[in-house]
Design a protein around this motif. Structure first.
Motif, PDB file in Angstrom:
ATOM      1  N   GLY A  41       0.741  -1.265   0.023  1.00 54.24           N
ATOM      2  CA  GLY A  41      -0.057  -0.036   0.021  1.00 54.24           C
ATOM      3  C   GLY A  41       0.678   1.327  -0.160  1.00 54.24           C
ATOM      4  O   GLY A  41       0.576   2.081  -0.583  1.00 54.24           O
ATOM      5  N   ILE A  42       2.064   1.093   0.634  1.00 54.07           N
ATOM      6  CA  ILE A  42       2.915   2.458   0.818  1.00 54.07           C
ATOM      7  C   ILE A  42       3.463   2.520  -0.386  1.00 54.07           C
ATOM      8  O   ILE A  42       3.719   3.680  -1.086  1.00 54.07           O
ATOM      9  N   LEU A  43       3.918   1.575  -1.249  1.00 53.10           N
ATOM     10  CA  LEU A  43       4.633   1.818  -2.225  1.00 53.10           C
ATOM     11  C   LEU A  43       3.792   2.071  -3.425  1.00 53.10           C
ATOM     12  O   LEU A  43       3.953   3.083  -4.371  1.00 53.10           O
ATOM     13  N   GLN A  44       2.477   1.831  -3.521  1.00 57.53           N
ATOM     14  CA  GLN A  44       1.382   2.217  -4.638  1.00 57.53           C
ATOM     15  C   GLN A  44       1.251   3.600  -4.495  1.00 57.53           C
ATOM     16  O   GLN A  44       0.998   4.365  -5.321  1.00 57.53           O
ATOM     17  N   HIS A  45       1.005   4.212  -3.246  1.00 58.14           N
ATOM     18  CA  HIS A  45       0.876   5.538  -2.988  1.00 58.14           C
ATOM     19  C   HIS A  45       2.263   6.292  -3.485  1.00 58.14           C
ATOM     20  O   HIS A  45       1.863   7.445  -4.015  1.00 58.14           O
ATOM     21  N   LEU A  46       3.373   5.718  -3.261  1.00 60.02           N
ATOM     22  CA  LEU A  46       4.640   6.356  -3.918  1.00 60.02           C
ATOM     23  C   LEU A  46       4.429   6.506  -5.133  1.00 60.02           C
ATOM     24  O   LEU A  46       4.892   7.541  -6.046  1.00 60.02           O
ATOM     25  N   VAL A  47       4.190   5.180  -5.840  1.00 60.47           N
ATOM     26  CA  VAL A  47       4.152   5.434  -7.248  1.00 60.47           C
ATOM     27  C   VAL A  47       3.265   6.318  -7.834  1.00 60.47           C
ATOM     28  O   VAL A  47       3.286   7.010  -8.979  1.00 60.47           O
ATOM     29  N   HIS A  48       1.983   6.283  -7.255  1.00 55.15           N
ATOM     30  CA  HIS A  48       0.809   7.323  -7.692  1.00 55.15           C
ATOM     31  C   HIS A  48       0.681   8.483  -6.581  1.00 55.15           C
ATOM     32  O   HIS A  48      -0.167   8.888  -6.233  1.00 55.15           O
ATOM     33  N   TYR A  49       1.780   8.982  -6.726  1.00 51.87           N
ATOM     34  CA  TYR A  49       1.999  10.463  -5.758  1.00 51.87           C
ATOM     35  C   TYR A  49       1.692  11.568  -6.322  1.00 51.87           C
ATOM     36  O   TYR A  49       2.404  12.574  -6.594  1.00 51.87           O
ATOM     37  N   THR A  50       0.213  11.664  -6.633  1.00 52.06           N
ATOM     38  CA  THR A  50      -0.441  12.781  -7.359  1.00 52.06           C
ATOM     39  C   THR A  50      -0.846  13.966  -6.477  1.00 52.06           C
ATOM     40  O   THR A  50      -0.984  15.113  -7.065  1.00 52.06           O
ATOM     41  N   GLN A  51      -1.123  13.652  -5.180  1.00 51.00           N
ATOM     42  CA  GLN A  51      -1.849  14.457  -4.230  1.00 51.00           C
ATOM     43  C   GLN A  51      -1.136  14.731  -3.188  1.00 51.00           C
ATOM     44  O   GLN A  51      -1.411  13.980  -1.922  1.00 51.00           O
ATOM     45  N   PRO A  52       0.032  15.166  -2.977  1.00 52.69           N
ATOM     46  CA  PRO A  52       1.062  15.245  -2.052  1.00 52.69           C
ATOM     47  C   PRO A  52       0.606  15.475  -0.699  1.00 52.69           C
ATOM     48  O   PRO A  52       0.701  14.924   0.445  1.00 52.69           O
ATOM     49  N   GLU A  53      -0.259  16.579  -0.728  1.00 52.21           N
ATOM     50  CA  GLU A  53      -1.008  17.214   0.641  1.00 52.21           C
ATOM     51  C   GLU A  53      -1.840  16.080   1.385  1.00 52.21           C
ATOM     52  O   GLU A  53      -1.973  16.288   2.468  1.00 52.21           O
ATOM     53  N   LEU A  54      -2.218  15.224   0.528  1.00 58.44           N
ATOM     54  CA  LEU A  54      -3.330  14.189   1.255  1.00 58.44           C
ATOM     55  C   LEU A  54      -2.601  12.812   1.268  1.00 58.44           C
ATOM     56  O   LEU A  54      -2.583  12.128   2.401  1.00 58.44           O
ATOM     57  N   GLN A  55      -1.802  12.556   0.412  1.00 59.96           N
ATOM     58  CA  GLN A  55      -1.188  11.145   0.389  1.00 59.96           C
ATOM     59  C   GLN A  55       0.070  11.026   1.393  1.00 59.96           C
ATOM     60  O   GLN A  55       0.467  10.277   1.973  1.00 59.96           O
ATOM     61  N   LYS A  56       0.829  12.213   1.735  1.00 61.62           N
ATOM     62  CA  LYS A  56       1.993  12.309   2.551  1.00 61.62           C
ATOM     63  C   LYS A  56       1.315  11.945   4.005  1.00 61.62           C
ATOM     64  O   LYS A  56       1.924  10.933   4.648  1.00 61.62           O
ATOM     65  N   PRO A  57       0.319  12.462   4.580  1.00 61.57           N
ATOM     66  CA  PRO A  57      -0.167  12.161   6.063  1.00 61.57           C
ATOM     67  C   PRO A  57      -0.918  10.763   5.830  1.00 61.57           C
ATOM     68  O   PRO A  57      -0.547   9.683   6.855  1.00 61.57           O
ATOM     69  N   ILE A  58      -1.333   9.988   4.469  1.00 65.48           N
ATOM     70  CA  ILE A  58      -1.852   8.752   4.442  1.00 65.48           C
ATOM     71  C   ILE A  58      -0.508   7.807   4.627  1.00 65.48           C
ATOM     72  O   ILE A  58      -0.685   6.657   5.234  1.00 65.48           O
ATOM     73  N   ILE A  59       0.534   8.012   3.990  1.00 65.81           N
ATOM     74  CA  ILE A  59       1.698   7.196   4.026  1.00 65.81           C
ATOM     75  C   ILE A  59       2.183   7.058   5.482  1.00 65.81           C
ATOM     76  O   ILE A  59       2.626   5.832   5.831  1.00 65.81           O
ATOM     77  N   ARG A  60       2.174   8.402   6.268  1.00 62.58           N
ATOM     78  CA  ARG A  60       2.620   8.212   7.736  1.00 62.58           C
ATOM     79  C   ARG A  60       1.706   7.448   8.526  1.00 62.58           C
ATOM     80  O   ARG A  60       2.200   6.654   9.286  1.00 62.58           O
ATOM     81  N   ILE A  61       0.578   7.426   8.247  1.00 63.90           N
ATOM     82  CA  ILE A  61      -0.673   6.619   8.903  1.00 63.90           C
ATOM     83  C   ILE A  61      -0.210   4.985   8.564  1.00 63.90           C
ATOM     84  O   ILE A  61      -0.152   4.231   9.341  1.00 63.90           O
ATOM     85  N   LEU A  62      -0.057   4.746   7.229  1.00 63.96           N
ATOM     86  CA  LEU A  62       0.297   3.387   6.919  1.00 63.96           C
ATOM     87  C   LEU A  62       1.371   2.766   7.440  1.00 63.96           C
ATOM     88  O   LEU A  62       1.505   1.522   7.757  1.00 63.96           O
ATOM     89  N   TRP A  63       2.371   3.616   7.796  1.00 65.17           N
ATOM     90  CA  TRP A  63       3.595   3.042   8.548  1.00 65.17           C
ATOM     91  C   TRP A  63       3.419   2.612   9.781  1.00 65.17           C
ATOM     92  O   TRP A  63       4.228   1.955  10.417  1.00 65.17           O
ATOM     93  N   MET A  64       2.263   3.001  10.235  1.00 66.34           N
ATOM     94  CA  MET A  64       1.911   2.449  11.709  1.00 66.34           C
ATOM     95  C   MET A  64       1.870   1.093  11.857  1.00 66.34           C
ATOM     96  O   MET A  64       2.353   0.569  12.831  1.00 66.34           O
ATOM     97  N   VAL A  65       1.459   0.212  10.841  1.00 60.05           N
ATOM     98  CA  VAL A  65       1.235  -1.191  10.936  1.00 60.05           C
ATOM     99  C   VAL A  65       2.510  -1.892  11.023  1.00 60.05           C
ATOM    100  O   VAL A  65       2.835  -2.736  11.857  1.00 60.05           O
TER     101      VAL A  65
END
Length: 350
Positions: free
Chosen positions: A64-88
């Motif tokens: 999931g993290i990798l796919q967000h990095l590949v399709h990093y089209t909205q940084p202001e939204l995806q950056k917090p999402i990636i930080r949340i995904l690292w929680m697991v």
């Protein structure tokens, strides 16, 4: 007869019985060339089972993290999402290490507890960034809405004024937890070194009891502010389906916290006692190990929930620019957090 050479260089004759490590209590019987393993300790079994869940969890989260990095089209939204995904993965690996080495559990759990507060903060930033993009005049829009009253148990308190006051106080209410949690974690480390922490034991003579109370109050207020903000902007947030995302964050944080409290209560009432410590040194170590084992199992379920709640598919665009490496480097940029903290400190000072 043939001798069997083990990896540590020992030579054993057929028919001999010996012990491999006092910690795991695993015995090997070599007879007629056959190798039999039995009497594996409960601690080792728990660590192995937890490891199976960890190695199933991490690929799901990293995908999931990798796919967000590949399709990093909205940084202001995806950056917090990636930080949340690292929680697991952080929770999984941390708990697995703590389960294997109980003596250092208090130290490795520090990373998990601090990141917990960081996740709650980033979820709030995700909501506010979405609202700012969709509604540039968000403050003015809030000011004309009906006054939002406090929720139980604070329903008797005077309501916060709609508009900038509501946004600022909700944000500050979440931000306070990102300060309280690391501070109490450092205090816990100091108390552990001084021998007065006594994790998992409810008593007025140890520091753990008081830190649990402080963390609980701070955490509940942070979650309360998130719920209050959602209630005031429920219609505006409906497009991103925030309920599922909120439950993913809330369940991981709340369940991990309250199950630790529940296990401590079971120790206090004697359900978990010194009669059955298995391979752990004390009943408190059993409580901590049980908590770490449950978290390893829960993170597998959390990884699946995060995969669907924080999916990358809405961010796939036909014409995408930028490389995955640039997205990866942008993920570590915390300048937005520094600016946000400076702004909040300035407001508090005023």
């Amino acid at each position: 007869s043939l001798a069997l050479c083990f990896w540590w260089g020992a030579t054993v004759k057929p028919g001999s019985v010996f012990q491999v490590g006092s910690h795991s209590k695993a015995w090997l019987c070599v007879s007629g060339g056959d190798l039999t393993l039995f009497q594996v300790g409960t601690h080792s079994k728990a660590w192995f089972i937890a490891g199976v869940f960890v190695f199933m969890t991490i690929p799901i989260s990293l995908w999931g993290i990798l796919q967000h990095l590949v399709h990093y089209t909205q940084p202001e939204l995806q950056k917090p999402i990636i930080r949340i995904l690292w929680m697991v993965p952080i929770y999984s690996v941390d708990s697995w290490i703590a389960l294997r080495y109980p003596r250092i559990a208090i130290y490795v759990d520090t990373c998990r507890e601090c990141y917990e507060a960081y996740v709650i903060y980033n979820f709030l930033i995700f909501l506010l960034n979405y609202l700012s993009n969709q509604y540039p005049s968000l403050v003015l829009m809030l000011e004309v809405q009906e006054q939002q009253k406090h929720l139980p148990p604070l329903c008797c308190c005077p309501p916060w004024a709609m508009g900038e006051v509501l946004l600022f106080r909700c944000k500050l209410g979440v931000l306070q937890y990102t300060v309280v949690r690391p501070v109490t974690t450092v205090i816990a480390l100091v108390c552990q070194l001084c021998g007065v922490y006594d994790e998992g034991n409810f008593s007025n003579r140890n520091a753990w009891t008081y830190l649990v109370i402080v963390n609980n109050i701070s955490q509940l207020f942070a979650m309360y502010c998130l719920v209050l903000l959602y209630k005031a902007l429920k219609d505006e947030l409906s497009q991103i389906r925030p309920v599922g995302k909120f439950l993913c964050v809330k369940m991981v944080v709340f369940v991990s916290f309250w199950q630790a409290v529940l296990i401590a209560i079971l120790v206090k009432v004697g359900v978990i006692s010194d009669k059955h410590t298995w391979d752990w040194d004390s009943v408190e170590a059993v409580a901590t190990g049980l908590q770490d084992f449950i978290i390893c199992v829960e993170m597998f379920l959390a990884a699946i929930a995060h995969h669907y709640s924080f999916t990358y598919k809405p961010y796939i665009l036909e014409a995408e620019e930028g490389s995955c490496f640039d997205s990866f480097m942008a993920m570590w940029d915390v300048s937005d957090i520094r600016a946000d903290i400076s702004e909040q400190v300035q407001h508090v000072g005023e």
